[in-house]
Design an enzyme around this catalytic site. Structure first.
Site, mmCIF file in Angstrom:
data_model
loop_
_atom_site.group_PDB
_atom_site.id
_atom_site.type_symbol
_atom_site.label_atom_id
_atom_site.label_comp_id
_atom_site.label_asym_id
_atom_site.label_seq_id
_atom_site.Cartn_x
_atom_site.Cartn_y
_atom_site.Cartn_z
ATOM 1 N N LYS A 274 0.816 -1.213 0.000
ATOM 2 C CA LYS A 274 0.000 0.000 0.000
ATOM 3 C C LYS A 274 0.853 1.269 0.000
ATOM 4 O O LYS A 274 0.392 2.308 -0.490
ATOM 5 C CB LYS A 274 -0.969 0.000 1.181
ATOM 6 C CG LYS A 274 -1.825 -1.262 1.312
ATOM 7 C CD LYS A 274 -2.672 -1.559 0.090
ATOM 8 C CE LYS A 274 -3.198 -2.991 0.109
ATOM 9 N NZ LYS A 274 -3.811 -3.417 -1.169
ATOM 10 N N ASN B 243 -7.484 -3.098 -6.190
ATOM 11 C CA ASN B 243 -7.643 -4.540 -6.007
ATOM 12 C C ASN B 243 -7.503 -5.254 -7.341
ATOM 13 O O ASN B 243 -8.137 -4.874 -8.326
ATOM 14 C CB ASN B 243 -8.997 -4.849 -5.372
ATOM 15 C CG ASN B 243 -9.102 -4.248 -3.982
ATOM 16 O OD1 ASN B 243 -8.184 -4.376 -3.176
ATOM 17 N ND2 ASN B 243 -10.195 -3.566 -3.702
ATOM 18 N N GLU C 147 -10.288 1.643 -5.240
ATOM 19 C CA GLU C 147 -11.115 1.958 -4.077
ATOM 20 C C GLU C 147 -10.822 3.381 -3.607
ATOM 21 O O GLU C 147 -9.652 3.751 -3.466
ATOM 22 C CB GLU C 147 -10.761 0.945 -2.988
ATOM 23 C CG GLU C 147 -11.577 1.036 -1.736
ATOM 24 C CD GLU C 147 -11.019 0.104 -0.654
ATOM 25 O OE1 GLU C 147 -10.686 -1.059 -0.964
ATOM 26 O OE2 GLU C 147 -10.905 0.569 0.484
ATOM 27 N N GLU D 120 -6.934 2.048 -2.251
ATOM 28 C CA GLU D 120 -6.278 0.801 -2.657
ATOM 29 C C GLU D 120 -6.725 0.449 -4.064
ATOM 30 O O GLU D 120 -7.790 0.874 -4.497
ATOM 31 C CB GLU D 120 -6.713 -0.382 -1.773
ATOM 32 C CG GLU D 120 -6.534 -0.197 -0.315
ATOM 33 C CD GLU D 120 -7.046 -1.389 0.509
ATOM 34 O OE1 GLU D 120 -7.426 -2.431 -0.057
ATOM 35 O OE2 GLU D 120 -7.060 -1.233 1.736
ATOM 36 N N ARG E 255 -8.402 -8.167 -8.573
ATOM 37 C CA ARG E 255 -9.212 -9.373 -8.757
ATOM 38 C C ARG E 255 -10.618 -9.000 -9.217
ATOM 39 O O ARG E 255 -11.009 -7.845 -9.155
ATOM 40 C CB ARG E 255 -9.335 -10.089 -7.410
ATOM 41 C CG ARG E 255 -9.954 -9.180 -6.343
ATOM 42 C CD ARG E 255 -10.209 -9.842 -5.016
ATOM 43 N NE ARG E 255 -11.009 -9.001 -4.154
ATOM 44 C CZ ARG E 255 -10.540 -8.059 -3.342
ATOM 45 N NH1 ARG E 255 -9.235 -7.836 -3.268
ATOM 46 N NH2 ARG E 255 -11.355 -7.323 -2.618
ATOM 47 N N LYS F 17 -1.698 2.698 9.018
ATOM 48 C CA LYS F 17 -2.100 1.503 8.265
ATOM 49 C C LYS F 17 -0.882 0.667 7.911
ATOM 50 O O LYS F 17 0.180 1.216 7.592
ATOM 51 C CB LYS F 17 -2.806 1.904 6.961
ATOM 52 C CG LYS F 17 -4.103 2.649 7.151
ATOM 53 C CD LYS F 17 -4.735 2.954 5.800
ATOM 54 C CE LYS F 17 -6.089 3.625 5.983
ATOM 55 N NZ LYS F 17 -6.708 3.949 4.685
HETATM 56 C C1 MV4 Z 1 -9.644 5.136 5.980
HETATM 57 C C2 MV4 Z 1 -10.739 5.655 6.684
HETATM 58 C C3 MV4 Z 1 -10.701 6.981 7.058
HETATM 59 N N1 MV4 Z 1 -9.643 7.736 6.743
HETATM 60 N N2 MV4 Z 1 -8.612 5.926 5.684
HETATM 61 C C4 MV4 Z 1 -11.140 0.613 5.714
HETATM 62 C C5 MV4 Z 1 -10.860 -0.357 4.595
HETATM 63 C C6 MV4 Z 1 -9.630 0.124 3.952
HETATM 64 N N3 MV4 Z 1 -9.598 -0.184 2.567
HETATM 65 C C7 MV4 Z 1 -9.623 1.576 4.192
HETATM 66 N N4 MV4 Z 1 -10.497 1.797 5.323
HETATM 67 C C8 MV4 Z 1 -10.625 3.033 5.846
HETATM 68 N N5 MV4 Z 1 -9.607 3.876 5.564
HETATM 69 C C9 MV4 Z 1 -8.630 7.201 6.083
HETATM 70 N N6 MV4 Z 1 -7.568 7.958 5.802
HETATM 71 C C10 MV4 Z 1 -11.790 4.799 6.985
HETATM 72 C C11 MV4 Z 1 -11.717 3.474 6.615
HETATM 73 C C12 MV4 Z 1 -12.790 2.671 7.078
HETATM 74 C C13 MV4 Z 1 -12.812 2.265 8.435
HETATM 75 C C14 MV4 Z 1 -11.763 2.551 9.300
HETATM 76 C C15 MV4 Z 1 -11.793 2.156 10.648
HETATM 77 C C16 MV4 Z 1 -12.905 1.449 11.124
HETATM 78 C C17 MV4 Z 1 -13.951 1.130 10.264
HETATM 79 C C18 MV4 Z 1 -13.916 1.530 8.907
HETATM 80 C C19 MV4 Z 1 -14.952 1.173 8.053
HETATM 81 C C20 MV4 Z 1 -14.877 1.557 6.738
HETATM 82 C C21 MV4 Z 1 -13.800 2.315 6.257
#
Ligand code: MV4
Length: 455
Positions: free
Chosen positions: A116, A290, A275, A288, A292, A158
């Site tokens: 990532k 993906n 995404e 991100e 697939r 992350k």
């Molecule tokens: C985030 C975010 C808020 N701010 N990034 C979750 C899945 C992954 N692909 C990216 N995700 C998120 N990234 C930033 N900078 C919110 C999410 C997010 C999330 C984060 C914590 C707890 C629950 C969540 C549910 C959906 C998305």
């Protein structure tokens, strides 16, 4: 075109791929674990090869067994579906070494998008909007703190090797950063074997919107519009729709255009998903990519009329993408509900078992993708997805009414069996969902609203 394709997956997606192959006159090879010997795809496919015992590590994730099955049967290509080996660059590489076409992007593209940190920086360079933050790996706890202070709280840490919500932590104050860095980094090291982290501004009340793209091996790429995937619980999507409600067409077009630019920048080949996180002002940020076919691909198929799995097969066989961007028209509205064998009244605990009776919805503009049948004993060791119900209608309200009707028709009974169908009807009835103005916090709010009704 290929003569024979091996399907390195199970469940509904194995059936989905097998059906696309049959429509194109391609012979199919199913592979199956001991647990799946009575599965639908084993009887549907032209050939079936047993590849090992139930645990995925010894069957659906065991690369040598799958390659051997392909050699044994003379398959020319392998379709990995989603999950399992679908985004494993080593598998793509081993396929190539064995003269098997991996139906997906080249191994090096999977590897760079799987990291990532690399993906975010590459996409930023390609002109995609990204959130302020580290723009690459954080050097250590002190660096994390410095970057967090510069970015402004809240921030999110992350894992570079994470994705799909695994390995992340939201931080609201400076005094949390150093400890959180150490914890998340060691967790990431333990889970992914890669302890690198990156950091970015945290967007509260975010929506998850993704763009479907198709790219051929001659550098042509197009997008097929967006899917709204914010109805999720613990990063598991429960319902998806296309297009995204209240997202202006100019924004959709811009997200599509930058996704195509991103795909071209990395030499993407095949079907892929970009995404994005969308905030309340409809500003969007790359999250991100993906590599697939995704569970929720049918909603895109329903609004575009394009068979994504057939396109994957044509592209992998070296065909040129015949579609032009101007050929892609989104018509009407589609929604997908994932019917899992889980008990919504027990925190979505697994509720598999032997299906005694199964009644599937039908009627106009209703699609059901399932591997279930009456008498099927659902293995407890794989993912809980039993069926995807997809409906289409000219408008969003009509698509949702049709979905409610379809879910009402859905019946799966047997000892110990519970499904999420009733819970999904509660989501459909929710005022916030109905309005189309919702974010990733919706499911928690629906769950807070009282006990679920039955099914
Ligand atoms: C985030 C975010 C808020 N701010 N990034 C979750 C899945 C992954 N692909 C990216 N995700 C998120 N990234 C930033 N900078 C919110 C999410 C997010 C999330 C984060 C914590 C707890 C629950 C969540 C549910 C959906 C998305």
């Amino acid at each position: 075109m290929f003569d024979k394709v091996l399907i390195a997956n199970r469940g509904e997606i194995a059936m989905r791929v097998a059906r696309a192959c049959r429509e194109l006159g391609i012979a199919t090879v199913a592979v199956y674990s001991t647990e799946d010997r009575d599965s639908t795809v084993v009887s549907y496919a032209d050939e079936a090869v047993h590849i090992g015992p139930g645990p995925a590590k010894r069957s659906y994730l065991h690369i040598p067994s799958i390659v051997e099955a392909a050699k044994l049967t003379g398959a020319q290509a392998v379709h990995p579906g989603y999950g399992f080996l679908s985004e494993d660059p080593d598998f793509a590489e081993v396929c190539a070494q064995n003269d098997l076409v991996f139906i997906g992007p080249p191994a090096d593209v999977i590897a760079s998008l799987g990291d990532k940190c690399v993906a975010t920086r590459t996409m930023a360079d390609a002109g995609l909007p990204i959130l302020p933050g580290s723009h690459g790996p954080v050097a250590g706890p002190d660096d994390a703190l410095a970057i967090a202070e510069r970015t402004g709280f809240p921030v999110i840490l992350k894992a570079a090797a994470g994705g799909g919500g695994r390995g992340m932590r939201v931080l609201y104050k400076a005094d949390e950063v150093v400890d959180a860095y150490k914890t998340v980094s060691s967790e990431a090291g333990a889970i992914f074997g890669d302890s690198r982290l990156y950091l970015e501004r945290y967007v509260a009340s975010a929506r998850h919107v993704e763009v479907q793209i198709l790219a051929d091996s001659y550098g042509k790429a197009i997008h097929l519009g967006v899917r709204e995937c914010s109805v999720q619980r613990r990063h598991q999507k429960l319902l998806e729709e296309s297009p995204a409600p209240h997202l202006p067409q100019e924004v959709i077009d811009e997200m599509g255009a930058v996704s195509v630019a991103g795909a071209k920048a990395v030499g993407y080949v095949g079907a892929g998903t970009f995404e994005f996180l969308v905030d309340e002002r409809s500003e969007f940020y790359f999250m991100e990519a993906n590599c697939r076919i995704q569970v929720e691909h049918p909603v895109t198929e329903m609004v575009t009329g394009i068979d994504l799995v057939q396109e994957q097969l044509r592209i992998a066989a070296g065909g040129r993408l015949e579609l032009e961007q101007s050929d892609v028209v989104n018509r009407g509205w589609a929604v997908e509900c994932r019917i899992n064998m889980e008990d919504p009244d027990r925190s979505f605990a697994p509720a598999p078992g032997r299906i005694e009776s199964l009644v599937l919805p039908g009627g106009p503009f209703v699609r059901v993708d399932t591997h279930g049948y009456p008498g099927y004993r659902v293995p407890a060791i794989y993912d809980p997805l039993l069926a995807k119900v997809i409906t289409w209608a000219p408008t969003r309200d009509e698509a949702m009414a049709r979905m409610d009707r379809a879910l009402d028709e859905f019946r799966a009974t047997g000892p110990g069996i519970r499904t999420t169908a009733g819970f999904l009807r509660r989501v459909l009835a929710n005022g916030e969902f109905r309005s189309g103005v919702y974010d990733t916090g919706l499911v928690a709010r629906v769950l807070g609203a009282g006990p679920t009704d039955d099914n």
